[in-house]
Write a protein that holds these residues in place. Structure first.
Motif, mmCIF file in Angstrom:
data_model
loop_
_atom_site.group_PDB
_atom_site.id
_atom_site.type_symbol
_atom_site.label_atom_id
_atom_site.label_comp_id
_atom_site.label_asym_id
_atom_site.label_seq_id
_atom_site.Cartn_x
_atom_site.Cartn_y
_atom_site.Cartn_z
ATOM 1 N N MET A 10 62.255 19.144 6.892
ATOM 2 C CA MET A 10 61.246 20.967 7.166
ATOM 3 C C MET A 10 62.049 21.194 8.469
ATOM 4 O O MET A 10 61.704 20.531 9.668
ATOM 5 C CB MET A 10 60.218 19.924 6.965
ATOM 6 N N SER A 11 61.739 22.466 7.850
ATOM 7 C CA SER A 11 62.544 22.830 9.447
ATOM 8 C C SER A 11 61.661 24.516 9.876
ATOM 9 O O SER A 11 61.793 25.364 11.004
ATOM 10 C CB SER A 11 63.685 23.174 9.358
ATOM 11 N N CYS A 12 60.682 24.436 9.155
ATOM 12 C CA CYS A 12 60.438 26.071 9.135
ATOM 13 C C CYS A 12 58.896 26.263 8.286
ATOM 14 O O CYS A 12 58.964 25.187 7.172
ATOM 15 C CB CYS A 12 61.041 27.225 8.492
ATOM 16 N N GLU A 13 58.352 26.863 8.402
ATOM 17 C CA GLU A 13 56.924 26.995 7.529
ATOM 18 C C GLU A 13 57.146 27.411 5.999
ATOM 19 O O GLU A 13 56.461 27.196 5.633
ATOM 20 C CB GLU A 13 55.868 28.706 8.304
ATOM 21 N N HIS A 14 58.350 27.977 6.009
ATOM 22 C CA HIS A 14 58.971 28.414 4.275
ATOM 23 C C HIS A 14 59.009 26.719 3.662
ATOM 24 O O HIS A 14 58.985 25.990 2.801
ATOM 25 C CB HIS A 14 60.713 28.895 4.291
ATOM 26 N N CYS A 15 59.422 25.597 4.959
ATOM 27 C CA CYS A 15 59.842 24.399 4.407
ATOM 28 C C CYS A 15 58.370 24.021 3.930
ATOM 29 O O CYS A 15 58.074 22.585 3.360
ATOM 30 C CB CYS A 15 60.953 23.921 5.580
ATOM 31 N N GLU A 16 57.381 23.700 4.375
ATOM 32 C CA GLU A 16 55.894 23.253 4.242
ATOM 33 C C GLU A 16 55.662 23.736 3.661
ATOM 34 O O GLU A 16 54.827 22.934 2.605
ATOM 35 C CB GLU A 16 55.848 23.703 6.233
ATOM 36 N N THR A 18 56.640 24.796 0.707
ATOM 37 C CA THR A 18 57.311 24.294 -0.722
ATOM 38 C C THR A 18 57.178 23.052 -0.823
ATOM 39 O O THR A 18 56.928 22.952 -2.070
ATOM 40 C CB THR A 18 59.256 24.087 -0.461
ATOM 41 N N VAL A 19 57.201 21.585 0.351
ATOM 42 C CA VAL A 19 56.465 20.530 0.168
ATOM 43 C C VAL A 19 54.820 20.729 -0.388
ATOM 44 O O VAL A 19 54.708 19.535 -1.349
ATOM 45 C CB VAL A 19 56.726 19.665 1.533
ATOM 46 N N ALA A 20 54.443 21.719 0.371
ATOM 47 C CA ALA A 20 53.107 21.698 -0.259
ATOM 48 C C ALA A 20 52.553 21.798 -1.482
ATOM 49 O O ALA A 20 51.455 21.366 -2.429
ATOM 50 C CB ALA A 20 52.450 22.992 0.526
ATOM 51 N N ASP A 21 53.517 22.875 -1.803
ATOM 52 C CA ASP A 21 53.510 23.357 -3.548
ATOM 53 C C ASP A 21 54.073 22.319 -4.207
ATOM 54 O O ASP A 21 53.362 22.021 -5.543
ATOM 55 C CB ASP A 21 54.543 25.032 -3.778
ATOM 56 N N ALA A 22 54.926 21.778 -3.793
ATOM 57 C CA ALA A 22 55.741 20.617 -4.838
ATOM 58 C C ALA A 22 54.263 19.488 -4.593
ATOM 59 O O ALA A 22 54.116 18.727 -6.153
ATOM 60 C CB ALA A 22 56.595 19.835 -4.154
ATOM 61 N N LEU A 23 53.894 19.124 -3.612
ATOM 62 C CA LEU A 23 53.023 18.069 -3.737
ATOM 63 C C LEU A 23 51.401 18.319 -4.679
ATOM 64 O O LEU A 23 50.901 17.820 -5.015
ATOM 65 C CB LEU A 23 52.304 18.185 -2.544
ATOM 66 N N GLU A 24 51.179 20.237 -4.668
ATOM 67 C CA GLU A 24 49.960 20.036 -5.070
ATOM 68 C C GLU A 24 50.179 20.144 -6.527
ATOM 69 O O GLU A 24 48.833 20.021 -7.659
ATOM 70 C CB GLU A 24 49.735 21.430 -4.668
ATOM 71 N N ALA A 50 53.746 7.450 -5.681
ATOM 72 C CA ALA A 50 55.304 7.363 -6.389
ATOM 73 C C ALA A 50 55.822 8.492 -6.876
ATOM 74 O O ALA A 50 57.542 9.058 -6.448
ATOM 75 C CB ALA A 50 55.808 6.073 -7.192
ATOM 76 N N ALA A 51 54.803 8.853 -7.246
ATOM 77 C CA ALA A 51 54.449 10.595 -8.032
ATOM 78 C C ALA A 51 54.793 10.952 -6.606
ATOM 79 O O ALA A 51 55.431 12.545 -6.900
ATOM 80 C CB ALA A 51 53.552 10.728 -9.111
ATOM 81 N N LEU A 52 54.155 11.506 -5.638
ATOM 82 C CA LEU A 52 53.932 12.508 -4.345
ATOM 83 C C LEU A 52 55.377 12.082 -4.053
ATOM 84 O O LEU A 52 55.791 13.276 -3.073
ATOM 85 C CB LEU A 52 53.276 12.018 -3.389
ATOM 86 N N VAL A 53 55.932 11.055 -4.122
ATOM 87 C CA VAL A 53 57.401 10.914 -2.873
ATOM 88 C C VAL A 53 58.532 11.847 -4.209
ATOM 89 O O VAL A 53 59.239 12.504 -3.479
ATOM 90 C CB VAL A 53 57.536 9.511 -3.145
ATOM 91 N N GLU A 57 60.778 14.490 -2.594
ATOM 92 C CA GLU A 57 62.361 14.455 -3.299
ATOM 93 C C GLU A 57 63.214 14.859 -3.932
ATOM 94 O O GLU A 57 64.408 16.068 -3.713
ATOM 95 C CB GLU A 57 62.797 13.023 -3.557
ATOM 96 N N ASP A 58 61.836 16.101 -4.923
ATOM 97 C CA ASP A 58 62.679 17.372 -6.393
ATOM 98 C C ASP A 58 62.317 18.353 -5.744
ATOM 99 O O ASP A 58 63.656 19.528 -6.130
ATOM 100 C CB ASP A 58 61.386 17.609 -7.610
ATOM 101 N N ALA A 59 61.508 18.338 -4.551
ATOM 102 C CA ALA A 59 62.206 19.255 -3.617
ATOM 103 C C ALA A 59 62.722 19.595 -2.812
ATOM 104 O O ALA A 59 63.007 20.854 -2.426
ATOM 105 C CB ALA A 59 60.215 19.931 -2.785
ATOM 106 N N GLY A 60 63.968 18.638 -2.633
ATOM 107 C CA GLY A 60 64.602 18.809 -1.537
ATOM 108 C C GLY A 60 64.896 18.345 -0.135
ATOM 109 O O GLY A 60 65.590 17.887 0.603
ATOM 110 N N TYR A 61 63.831 17.377 0.211
ATOM 111 C CA TYR A 61 63.441 16.928 0.916
ATOM 112 C C TYR A 61 62.815 15.007 1.265
ATOM 113 O O TYR A 61 63.276 14.968 0.129
ATOM 114 C CB TYR A 61 61.646 17.386 1.251
ATOM 115 N N ASP A 62 63.966 14.154 1.870
ATOM 116 C CA ASP A 62 63.878 13.485 2.150
ATOM 117 C C ASP A 62 62.347 12.911 2.215
ATOM 118 O O ASP A 62 61.289 13.514 2.772
ATOM 119 C CB ASP A 62 63.897 12.264 3.547
ATOM 120 N N ALA A 63 61.613 12.030 1.226
ATOM 121 C CA ALA A 63 59.740 11.070 1.981
ATOM 122 C C ALA A 63 60.080 9.303 1.355
ATOM 123 O O ALA A 63 60.948 9.096 0.426
ATOM 124 C CB ALA A 63 59.382 11.670 0.595
ATOM 125 N N ASP A 64 59.065 9.395 2.084
ATOM 126 C CA ASP A 64 58.398 7.634 2.858
ATOM 127 C C ASP A 64 57.336 7.540 2.461
ATOM 128 O O ASP A 64 56.833 8.266 3.168
ATOM 129 C CB ASP A 64 59.463 7.141 3.696
#
Length: 65
Positions: A10-16, A18-24, A50-53, A57-64
């Motif tokens: 994540m490098s910007c507010e838009h990235c945040e 995008t991740v929040a929307d995917a998790l919601e 596992a569903a959160l990760v 990842e489906d949104a384009g970011y690395d997660a653990d």
């Protein structure tokens, strides 16, 4: 239940957002807080880690979990 996952890339507010929307969109999530500077997302609810990760990842970011 509160879970925190690491989110890389994540490098910007838009990235945040995008991740929040995917998790919601994950079943069982009741609240999400994303912090790009800490490279993390905190999720409230009874969602499977596992569903959160996978959602991040489906949104384009690395997660653990």
């Amino acid at each position: 239940m509160v879970q925190t996952i690491t989110v890389e890339g994540m490098s910007c507010e838009h990235c945040e957002q995008t991740v929040a929307d995917a998790l919601e969109d994950v079943d069982g999530v009741t609240a999400v807080s994303v912090d790009r500077e800490a490279a993390s997302a905190t999720v409230e609810g009874d969602a499977d880690e596992a569903a959160l990760v996978e959602a991040v990842e489906d949104a384009g970011y690395d997660a653990d979990g």
